[in-house]
Design an enzyme around this catalytic site. Structure first.
Site, mmCIF file in Angstrom:
data_model
loop_
_atom_site.group_PDB
_atom_site.id
_atom_site.type_symbol
_atom_site.label_atom_id
_atom_site.label_comp_id
_atom_site.label_asym_id
_atom_site.label_seq_id
_atom_site.Cartn_x
_atom_site.Cartn_y
_atom_site.Cartn_z
ATOM 1 N N ARG A 171 57.851 21.906 67.326
ATOM 2 C CA ARG A 171 57.778 22.340 66.035
ATOM 3 C C ARG A 171 56.708 23.530 65.968
ATOM 4 O O ARG A 171 55.573 23.313 65.842
ATOM 5 C CB ARG A 171 57.357 21.316 65.113
ATOM 6 C CG ARG A 171 58.172 20.049 65.069
ATOM 7 C CD ARG A 171 59.770 20.385 64.779
ATOM 8 N NE ARG A 171 60.688 19.159 64.831
ATOM 9 C CZ ARG A 171 61.125 18.647 65.971
ATOM 10 N NH1 ARG A 171 61.270 19.852 66.939
ATOM 11 N NH2 ARG A 171 62.105 17.810 65.906
ATOM 12 N N ASP A 265 65.533 10.958 68.641
ATOM 13 C CA ASP A 265 64.679 9.833 68.892
ATOM 14 C C ASP A 265 65.293 8.531 69.254
ATOM 15 O O ASP A 265 64.761 7.832 70.077
ATOM 16 C CB ASP A 265 63.856 9.833 67.628
ATOM 17 C CG ASP A 265 63.220 10.907 66.811
ATOM 18 O OD1 ASP A 265 62.876 11.769 67.847
ATOM 19 O OD2 ASP A 265 63.383 11.155 65.673
#
Length: 310
Positions: A171, A265
């Site tokens: 990120r 995830d």
């Protein structure tokens, strides 16, 4: 049978999920999502899943702990810090299931888990675990001194016979610049046994490169098992022995894709639920695809337990 221990390190935040006029509240974060989905798919007698973070002493933090305990995620290694709160994020989801995130996390408690009064003894304990799992976000939220402590923990765990698992979740907003991030990722990957790589994140961080170059760069740092996640396309698994697997994803009609939050995830969770309990890489990848394809049919990061695939 000996019960193995996995510690999942990272940050969980308060999650507000919005679609149109509907707004729901929950809890989410990349590593917490993975921890929950692993715990749902493995017997506790085979693998204990611990979550490692810091929370506040507020009611939201208390709710988080209670929710994770109900998921059979162990919370005894989570520190509670006075005058700190969990971070907050909002998910906006469009009609195609794609999402936009907004974050309020600059002073979140999780950033300070390696600075708390229990940090030293906690690291000594974690160094004895069978597996440590973390993501790029787990590292990004830390200050430089805490990153140094984290790297020391990863090295000590491996020296003790444990394995480190890293997901490259990158990120850019959490980092000062790409050069800093590249060096930190090299340091972490040099301590890593299994790496989950998403090509979009690799391209953002290193520039657009062929898969072969991504794999060779990662293997050169010492990673022995590399899993390339490619969303709705087949994933790729590369082993230290030079074998390569291509495992097709589960194909869904577009109408069934409701929310892609936690797709990556949950793939990692499905993969590890099989891989860390004796399954081979092909079986693990199949389970990863099955888990992710189920999760994206529901809103929010954590789907209802009864919706989990058998």
């Amino acid at each position: 049978m000996t019960t193995q221990k996995l510690a999942v390190i990272g940050e969980c935040m308060i999650e507000l999920s919005q679609k149109g006029a509907d707004l729901s509240r929950g809890f989410g974060g990349d590593t917490l999502n993975t921890a929950v989905y692993i715990a749902r798919q493995v017997p506790e007698t085979a693998l204990q899943v611990h979550y490692v973070t810091a929370l506040g002493t507020d009611s939201f933090s208390r709710e988080m702990l209670q929710a994770w305990q109900q998921e059979k995620v162990k919370t005894d290694l989570i520190q509670r810090l006075e005058n700190k709160l969990p971070g907050l994020y909002v998910i906006e989801t469009d009609d195609t299931g794609e999402r936009t995130f907004y974050y309020w996390r600059n002073d979140a408690a999780a950033r300070y888990w390696l600075e708390g009064p229990q940090a030293e003894s906690l690291c000594e304990h974690l160094a004895q675990f069978d597996y440590l799992y973390l993501s790029g976000i787990s590292v990004a939220i830390l200050n430089p001194a805490s990153r140094t402590r984290l790297l020391a923990l990863l090295r000590q765990c491996r020296a003790n016979g444990g394995k480190v698992i890293f997901d490259n979740n990158y990120r850019p907003r959490l980092w000062q610049n790409r050069e800093e991030t590249q060096q930190v990722y090299r340091d972490v990957l040099a301590c890593t046994d299994i790496a989950f790589l998403t090509l979009d994140d690799e391209d953002l961080l290193w520039g657009n490169q062929p898969v072969e170059q991504v794999v060779s760069r990662t293997q050169a740092l010492g990673v022995t098992e590399i899993v390339i996640k490619r969303g709705a396309e087949a994933c790729l698994v590369f082993s230290a022995e030079g074998t390569e697997l291509e495992i097709p994803a589960v194909q869904l009609p577009k109408a069934k894709v409701v929310d892609t939050t936690a797709a990556g995830d949950s793939f990692s969770a499905g993969y590890l639920a099989v891989r860390l309990t004796g399954g081979d890489a092909a079986q693990a990848a199949q389970r990863g695809h099955l888990t992710a394809s189920t999760v994206i049919q529901y809103r929010g990061a954590i789907i209802p337990r009864e919706a989990m695939p058998q």
